[in-house]
Write a protein that holds these residues in place. Structure first.
Motif, PDB file in Angstrom:
ATOM      1  N   ALA A  85      29.739   7.142   3.749  1.00 57.94           N
ATOM      2  CA  ALA A  85      29.645   7.923   4.986  1.00 57.94           C
ATOM      3  C   ALA A  85      28.721   7.235   5.995  1.00 57.94           C
ATOM      4  O   ALA A  85      29.041   7.161   7.194  1.00 57.94           O
ATOM      5  CB  ALA A  85      29.144   9.331   4.676  1.00 57.94           C
ATOM      6  N   VAL A  86      27.592   6.720   5.533  1.00 59.47           N
ATOM      7  CA  VAL A  86      26.661   6.017   6.416  1.00 59.47           C
ATOM      8  C   VAL A  86      27.330   4.770   6.993  1.00 59.47           C
ATOM      9  O   VAL A  86      27.207   4.478   8.192  1.00 59.47           O
ATOM     10  CB  VAL A  86      25.356   5.662   5.667  1.00 59.47           C
ATOM     11  N   SER A  87      28.047   4.029   6.152  1.00 55.84           N
ATOM     12  CA  SER A  87      28.728   2.815   6.613  1.00 55.84           C
ATOM     13  C   SER A  87      29.793   3.134   7.659  1.00 55.84           C
ATOM     14  O   SER A  87      29.908   2.431   8.676  1.00 55.84           O
ATOM     15  CB  SER A  87      29.380   2.085   5.432  1.00 55.84           C
ATOM     16  N   LYS A  88      30.556   4.179   7.424  1.00 57.70           N
ATOM     17  CA  LYS A  88      31.593   4.571   8.400  1.00 57.70           C
ATOM     18  C   LYS A  88      30.966   4.998   9.719  1.00 57.70           C
ATOM     19  O   LYS A  88      31.467   4.636  10.794  1.00 57.70           O
ATOM     20  CB  LYS A  88      32.462   5.687   7.826  1.00 57.70           C
ATOM     21  N   GLN A  89      29.870   5.762   9.648  1.00 59.66           N
ATOM     22  CA  GLN A  89      29.201   6.180  10.879  1.00 59.66           C
ATOM     23  C   GLN A  89      28.647   4.977  11.626  1.00 59.66           C
ATOM     24  O   GLN A  89      28.756   4.885  12.843  1.00 59.66           O
ATOM     25  CB  GLN A  89      28.088   7.188  10.584  1.00 59.66           C
ATOM     26  N   ARG A  90      28.064   4.052  10.909  1.00 55.46           N
ATOM     27  CA  ARG A  90      27.533   2.838  11.553  1.00 55.46           C
ATOM     28  C   ARG A  90      28.646   2.074  12.234  1.00 55.46           C
ATOM     29  O   ARG A  90      28.472   1.604  13.366  1.00 55.46           O
ATOM     30  CB  ARG A  90      26.821   1.966  10.521  1.00 55.46           C
ATOM     31  N   MET A  91      29.796   1.942  11.592  1.00 55.79           N
ATOM     32  CA  MET A  91      30.924   1.225  12.200  1.00 55.79           C
ATOM     33  C   MET A  91      31.391   1.946  13.465  1.00 55.79           C
ATOM     34  O   MET A  91      31.660   1.313  14.488  1.00 55.79           O
ATOM     35  CB  MET A  91      32.074   1.084  11.201  1.00 55.79           C
ATOM     36  N   ARG A  92      31.462   3.278  13.424  1.00 51.10           N
ATOM     37  CA  ARG A  92      31.846   4.034  14.629  1.00 51.10           C
ATOM     38  C   ARG A  92      30.842   3.798  15.748  1.00 51.10           C
ATOM     39  O   ARG A  92      31.215   3.606  16.915  1.00 51.10           O
ATOM     40  CB  ARG A  92      31.954   5.530  14.312  1.00 51.10           C
ATOM     41  N   ASP A  93      29.550   3.787  15.414  1.00 54.57           N
ATOM     42  CA  ASP A  93      28.511   3.560  16.411  1.00 54.57           C
ATOM     43  C   ASP A  93      28.607   2.157  17.012  1.00 54.57           C
ATOM     44  O   ASP A  93      28.389   1.972  18.219  1.00 54.57           O
ATOM     45  CB  ASP A  93      27.125   3.786  15.807  1.00 54.57           C
ATOM     46  N   ILE A 141      31.384   0.320  17.244  1.00 60.28           N
ATOM     47  CA  ILE A 141      32.583   0.314  18.080  1.00 60.28           C
ATOM     48  C   ILE A 141      32.336   1.039  19.396  1.00 60.28           C
ATOM     49  O   ILE A 141      32.748   0.584  20.471  1.00 60.28           O
ATOM     50  CB  ILE A 141      33.783   0.924  17.325  1.00 60.28           C
ATOM     51  N   ASP A 142      31.614   2.158  19.340  1.00 59.84           N
ATOM     52  CA  ASP A 142      31.297   2.936  20.552  1.00 59.84           C
ATOM     53  C   ASP A 142      30.241   2.259  21.423  1.00 59.84           C
ATOM     54  O   ASP A 142      30.029   2.658  22.566  1.00 59.84           O
ATOM     55  CB  ASP A 142      30.784   4.329  20.184  1.00 59.84           C
ATOM     56  N   GLY A 143      29.554   1.278  20.884  1.00 63.07           N
ATOM     57  CA  GLY A 143      28.513   0.590  21.640  1.00 63.07           C
ATOM     58  C   GLY A 143      27.168   1.284  21.598  1.00 63.07           C
ATOM     59  O   GLY A 143      26.252   0.900  22.327  1.00 63.07           O
ATOM     60  N   THR A 144      27.024   2.298  20.767  1.00 63.97           N
ATOM     61  CA  THR A 144      25.734   2.995  20.671  1.00 63.97           C
ATOM     62  C   THR A 144      24.800   2.352  19.648  1.00 63.97           C
ATOM     63  O   THR A 144      23.625   2.692  19.589  1.00 63.97           O
ATOM     64  CB  THR A 144      25.926   4.481  20.308  1.00 63.97           C
ATOM     65  N   GLU A 145      25.308   1.455  18.862  1.00 64.66           N
ATOM     66  CA  GLU A 145      24.499   0.733  17.871  1.00 64.66           C
ATOM     67  C   GLU A 145      24.702  -0.755  18.102  1.00 64.66           C
ATOM     68  O   GLU A 145      25.822  -1.226  18.253  1.00 64.66           O
ATOM     69  CB  GLU A 145      24.948   1.116  16.460  1.00 64.66           C
ATOM     70  N   ARG A 146      23.605  -1.489  18.166  1.00 65.80           N
ATOM     71  CA  ARG A 146      23.742  -2.920  18.412  1.00 65.80           C
ATOM     72  C   ARG A 146      23.917  -3.680  17.104  1.00 65.80           C
ATOM     73  O   ARG A 146      23.488  -3.215  16.040  1.00 65.80           O
ATOM     74  CB  ARG A 146      22.561  -3.456  19.196  1.00 65.80           C
TER      75      ARG A 146
END
Length: 89
Positions: A55-63, A65-70
């Motif tokens: 779940a953490v990995s999927k959320q990080r990938m979404r972030d 892709i969305d540009g909210t995580e560098r």
């Protein structure tokens, strides 16, 4: 107990491990206890179960892709790894 080693190919960790293994059990126990007392719990990773990590990995990938995580480039990752190793030695 005798141990035959090739010192030219031995890393510092291997040398310490060989020395540690040659100690009597009470000395090894005392050493382990002292190391445990020195461990900074704040720096230890949080242990998670498989589902939580997915779940953490999927959320990080979404972030990402969305540009909210560098993301980090290779050189920056290598600097972080080198710094972590330097602190551990």
């Amino acid at each position: 107990m005798q141990t035959t080693v090739n010192y030219q190919d031995m890393s510092a960790v291997d040398a310490l491990w060989t020395l540690y293994r040659q100690q009597p059990q009470p000395v090894r126990d005392a050493f382990r206890n002292r190391v445990i007392e020195q461990v900074d719990v704040e720096d230890m990773p949080i242990v998670r179960d498989r589902e939580d990590m997915i779940a953490v990995s999927k959320q990080r990938m979404r972030d990402i892709i969305d540009g909210t995580e560098r993301t980090l480039d290779h050189d920056e990752v290598m600097r972080l790894v080198d710094n972590a190793i330097a602190k551990a030695v």
